[in-house]
Design an enzyme around this catalytic site. Structure first.
Site, PDB file in Angstrom:
ATOM      1  N   GLU A   1      29.885  49.159  49.888  1.00 19.55           N
ATOM      2  CA  GLU A   1      29.448  47.668  49.337  1.00 19.55           C
ATOM      3  C   GLU A   1      30.562  46.989  48.981  1.00 19.55           C
ATOM      4  O   GLU A   1      30.856  45.761  48.902  1.00 19.55           O
ATOM      5  CB  GLU A   1      28.942  48.138  47.928  1.00 19.55           C
ATOM      6  CG  GLU A   1      27.524  48.920  47.533  1.00 19.55           C
ATOM      7  CD  GLU A   1      27.830  49.714  48.865  1.00 19.55           C
ATOM      8  OE1 GLU A   1      28.343  50.840  49.119  1.00 19.55           O
ATOM      9  OE2 GLU A   1      25.897  50.141  49.056  1.00 19.55           O
TER      10      GLU A   1
ATOM     11  N   HIS B   1      20.041  53.784  38.677  1.00 19.36           N
ATOM     12  CA  HIS B   1      18.964  52.935  39.849  1.00 19.36           C
ATOM     13  C   HIS B   1      17.974  52.096  39.242  1.00 19.36           C
ATOM     14  O   HIS B   1      17.300  52.464  40.176  1.00 19.36           O
ATOM     15  CB  HIS B   1      18.690  54.326  40.896  1.00 19.36           C
ATOM     16  CG  HIS B   1      19.830  54.912  41.845  1.00 19.36           C
ATOM     17  ND1 HIS B   1      21.121  55.639  41.559  1.00 19.36           N
ATOM     18  CD2 HIS B   1      19.450  54.951  43.401  1.00 19.36           C
ATOM     19  CE1 HIS B   1      21.106  55.788  42.592  1.00 19.36           C
ATOM     20  NE2 HIS B   1      20.652  55.584  43.577  1.00 19.36           N
TER      21      HIS B   1
HETATM   22  C1  LIG Z   1      27.015  53.235  46.209  1.00 18.82           C
HETATM   23  C2  LIG Z   1      25.628  53.083  46.753  1.00 18.82           C
HETATM   24  N1  LIG Z   1      24.718  52.749  48.195  1.00 18.82           N
HETATM   25  C3  LIG Z   1      23.758  53.329  48.722  1.00 18.82           C
HETATM   26  C4  LIG Z   1      23.246  54.008  47.921  1.00 18.82           C
HETATM   27  C5  LIG Z   1      21.980  54.526  48.523  1.00 18.82           C
HETATM   28  N2  LIG Z   1      22.083  55.645  49.823  1.00 18.82           N
HETATM   29  C6  LIG Z   1      21.479  56.780  49.050  1.00 18.82           C
HETATM   30  S1  LIG Z   1      21.610  58.457  49.971  1.00 18.82           S
HETATM   31  C7  LIG Z   1      22.040  57.193  51.055  1.00 18.82           C
HETATM   32  C8  LIG Z   1      23.380  57.994  52.349  1.00 18.82           C
HETATM   33  C9  LIG Z   1      23.825  58.725  52.126  1.00 18.82           C
HETATM   34  O1  LIG Z   1      24.095  59.585  53.300  1.00 18.82           O
HETATM   35  P1  LIG Z   1      25.461  60.959  52.916  1.00 18.82           P
HETATM   36  O2  LIG Z   1      26.629  60.586  52.636  1.00 18.82           O
HETATM   37  O3  LIG Z   1      25.549  61.238  54.507  1.00 18.82           O
HETATM   38  O4  LIG Z   1      24.244  62.044  52.266  1.00 18.82           O
HETATM   39  P2  LIG Z   1      23.075  62.752  52.756  1.00 18.82           P
HETATM   40  O5  LIG Z   1      22.120  61.834  52.713  1.00 18.82           O
HETATM   41  O6  LIG Z   1      22.920  62.348  54.032  1.00 18.82           O
HETATM   42  O7  LIG Z   1      22.727  63.525  51.994  1.00 18.82           O
HETATM   43  C10 LIG Z   1      22.409  55.849  50.795  1.00 18.82           C
HETATM   44  C11 LIG Z   1      22.971  54.624  51.076  1.00 18.82           C
HETATM   45  C12 LIG Z   1      23.916  54.439  47.322  1.00 18.82           C
HETATM   46  N3  LIG Z   1      23.510  55.712  46.292  1.00 18.82           N
HETATM   47  N4  LIG Z   1      24.674  54.413  46.250  1.00 18.82           N
END
Ligand SMILES: Cc1ncc(C[n+]2csc(CCOP(=O)(O)OP(=O)(O)O)c2C)c(N)n1
Ligand SMILES: [Mg+2]
Lengths: 321, 326
Positions: free
Chosen positions: B60, B129
């Site tokens: 972000e 959230h």
């Molecule tokens: C700062 C932030 N940006 C966006 C999100 C939305 N979001 C939640 S999980 C996610 C993907 C995360 O992927 P990863 O770190 O690979 O973890 P996984 O879900 O695969 O366990 C996103 C973009 C968030 N929760 N926090």
């Protein structure tokens, strides 16, 4: 590894898988779970294997929102976790947190966190407190592949490196952050390299093989305890389900999931080891499956029968007592 | 004329602005291949290609910062935060840079960036959230903050935001996206709704309800209930929080002598606090009763459904507040 230990790991992994499958049904078929639900199916060996390597008396755990596996592996009651998913007063955090925010002070499980990468800074602080107090504890800090692209990650690794903090950064590389594959989001798709940039020893581990996960974690924790500073483990794993409920995973190449499930499944992998190398019998494993099924049934009954949080508790705990 | 949902209106505005101006492009998490977390940019990647529909890493800080830089350097980026909750990670780029570069450099630099941010609570997503932090961003001069509540306003305001030469935070109330009740008429021809102008959404003579975003629909529901009891509420939709247009609220208040402010953010230091301050400063002689606020209670959002709901404004709470001052 002795057979009893492996059987216990098998039990924990099956417990997590059945728990997740039941949660999925409770969400999609019965509407009893709401909001986000990030399932851990496919990644079980990472939580179980790493947590088995920690010292429950001293070591801390902190993770992201995909936290059911970690909560069950540290030994939280399946019923209390399920009750949390249903927003009940008997849930591990009283229905206030839900699926993303499981936690238990007693287990030194400092919670699941929803802002991607943010908790790496908190985990760094937990390691700082351990170093400060000289009490010998280590922090196990879990996060996804996607989290390696946010500033929090880089600031945490750098500070942990500069101060030599006792923290094991455990990257659960399940290939995707939501719909974005690692190589579309990370300029260097070799995530362990990112740790090396901060002079942190880093290893890439087969996260579907619980024995390897365990051994690597043990070494990393040991190095931390000896004052060698932060360690980094990239656990190569795979998320079988969508990112959260409602994600139909159209971004995956055809056949990718099948390949992982058929060839690498962590439970099947351990099963094979138990049957072939440890002379476990099918009956022994089925007996474990049955005990787990009963535990899950009881957990769901407990959660269903539990009360909702009382309305007058809304304002409790805004500030510590 | 078409009847669109709020989300469809936003999609149309984005598409038409991208078709109109080659300098407009989109960047954000999952905006391309996924089609947007809330499907706002579905089909955009196919239509406009990777150059103009850019999937970003989960980053972000640089999504916002790079959008500011690209805007200063002559493009018109529309940067999407997956939800407004993640805009906190980018706070510095928004308030210290987007909002400052025009002033700080003596008007040399334009910064035509739009930050789109779906927001709001009530969806059982837990404390981190479920924010409605609109007021925090509206605190800073230099950043325009807009929050539409109808499809017509959403399309017109988003077009105005994209054409504005300064930074605009465009807040989209998620609970309204696909709500059938919110569906409304949107003209086929090009139009804008000017930023910084409020709107009367219901005419009445007995009490003034001042609100915006999700609060508008709760207030209109309350007004229906009140009408059955013979009370005619006038409902003012602020539409833009910064710069704040108080002219319609003031005129209405001078007619009804009573007001209630409804917002989904927390009450303390909220939009309501500012509105009440301006009403008493500028219309003290018209005050017939205390001005009431209906807002989210000052408590983080719990996950559990009933508990979460109990902390949020609803039509019943608005009706009660109105009755207390009638
Ligand atoms: C700062 C932030 N940006 C966006 C999100 C939305 N979001 C939640 S999980 C996610 C993907 C995360 O992927 P990863 O770190 O690979 O973890 P996984 O879900 O695969 O366990 C996103 C973009 C968030 N929760 N926090
Ligand atoms: Mg991932």
């Amino acid at each position: 590894m002795d057979k009893t230990t492996l059987l216990e790991w098998y039990r924990q992994m099956v417990l997590i898988r059945r728990f997740e499958e039941r949660s999925d049904e409770l969400y999609q078929l019965e509407g009893k779970i709401k909001g986000f639900l990030h399932l851990y199916i496919g990644q079980e060996a990472v939580a179980v294997g790493t947590i088995a390597a920690r010292d429950p008396e001293r070591d801390h755990l902190i993770t992201a929102y995909r936290d059911h596996g970690h909560a069950l592996a540290v030994g939280l009651e399946a019923g209390a976790v399920m009750a949390e998913l249903m927003g009940k007063a008997t849930g591990v955090v009283g229905g206030r947190g839900g699926s993303m925010h499981l936690a238990s002070k007693e287990k030194k499980f400092w919670g699941g966190y929803g802002i991607v990468g943010a908790h790496l800074t908190l985990g760094t602080g937990m390691a700082l407190a351990e170093q400060y107090k000289g009490s010998g504890g280590v922090c196990l800090c879990y996060f996804g592949d996607g989290a390696t692209n946010i500033g929090y990650f880089h600031e945490s690794l750098n500070m942990a490196g500069v101060w030599g903090l006792p923290i094991v950064f455990i990257c659960e590389n399940n290939k995707y952050g939501m719909g974005t594959a690692v190589d579309r989001a990370s300029a260097n798709p070799n995530l362990a390299d990112k740790a090396k940039a901060y002079n942190i020893p880093a290893k890439k581990i087969d996260g579907m093989n619980i024995v390897e996960v365990y051994k690597a974690t043990q070494k990393a924790i040991d190095a931390c305890r000896k004052g060698k500073g932060p360690q980094f483990l990239e656990m190569v794993t795979y998320r079988y389900e969508g990112h959260s409920i409602g994600d139909r995973t159209r971004y995956r190449p055809a056949g990718e999931l099948d390949k992982w499930r058929d060839e690498k499944d962590p439970i099947a992998t351990l099963q094979k080891v138990l049957l072939e190398e440890y002379e476990a019998s099918e009956a022994e494993l089925v007996a474990i499956d049955d005990v787990v099924m009963k535990e899950i049934d009881d957990a769901v009954t407990f959660a269903n029968e539990s009360p909702l949080p009382a309305p007058e508790t809304l304002f409790d705990h805004i500030y510590p007592a | 004329m078409a009847r669109l949902t709020l989300r469809e209106a936003i999609t149309e505005a984005l598409r038409e602005e991208m078709q109109r101006d080659e300098n407009v492009f989109i960047m954000g998490e999952e905006v391309g291949a996924w089609g947007g977390t809330y499907a706002v940019t579905k089909g955009f990647l196919e239509e406009f290609g990777e150059r103009r529909v850019r999937d970003t890493p989960i980053s972000e800080m640089v999504i916002a910062g790079a959008a500011v830089g690209a805007a200063m350097a002559g493009t018109r980026p529309v940067a999407e935060f997956m939800t407004i909750n993640f805009a906190f990670v980018a706070f510095d780029a928004i308030v210290n840079h987007a909002a400052k570069v025009s002033y700080m450099f003596n008007g040399q630099f334009d910064c035509p960036v739009v930050f789109r941010a779906p927001g709001g609570g009530g969806k059982q997503l837990g404390a981190t959230h479920s924010h409605t932090p609109d007021v925090i961003f509206a605190h800073f001069p230099g950043l325009k903050v807009v929050c539409p509540a109808t499809p017509y306003d959403a399309k017109g305001l988003l077009k105005a935001a994209i054409r504005d030469n300064g930074p605009v935070l465009f807040i989209e109330p998620v609970p309204l996206y696909t709500s059938p009740k919110v569906r409304g008429d949107v003209p086929d021809e090009d139009y804008i709704v000017p930023i910084g102008e409020a709107d009367i959404k219901r005419v009445g003579k007995d009490v003034t309800i001042i609100t915006y975003g999700e609060g508008l629909h709760v207030s209109l529901d309350a007004a229906e209930t009140l009408a059955k009891e013979g009370v005619q509420a006038e409902v003012v939709d602020l539409r833009t929080l910064q710069p704040l247009d108080m002219s319609l609220a003031l005129a209405s208040f001078k007619k009804t002598f009573k007001a209630v402010v409804v917002e989904f953010g927390h009450q303390t230091y909220g939009i309501g606090a500012e509105v009440v301050a301006q009403l008493q400063e500028q219309a003290f002689d018209y005050l017939d009763a205390p001005i009431k606020r209906v807002a989210q209670y000052d408590v983080p959002a719990p996950y559990s459904g009933e508990l979460e709901k109990s902390a949020l404004p609803d039509a019943k709470k608005v009706v009660t507040a109105v009755k207390e001052i009638l």
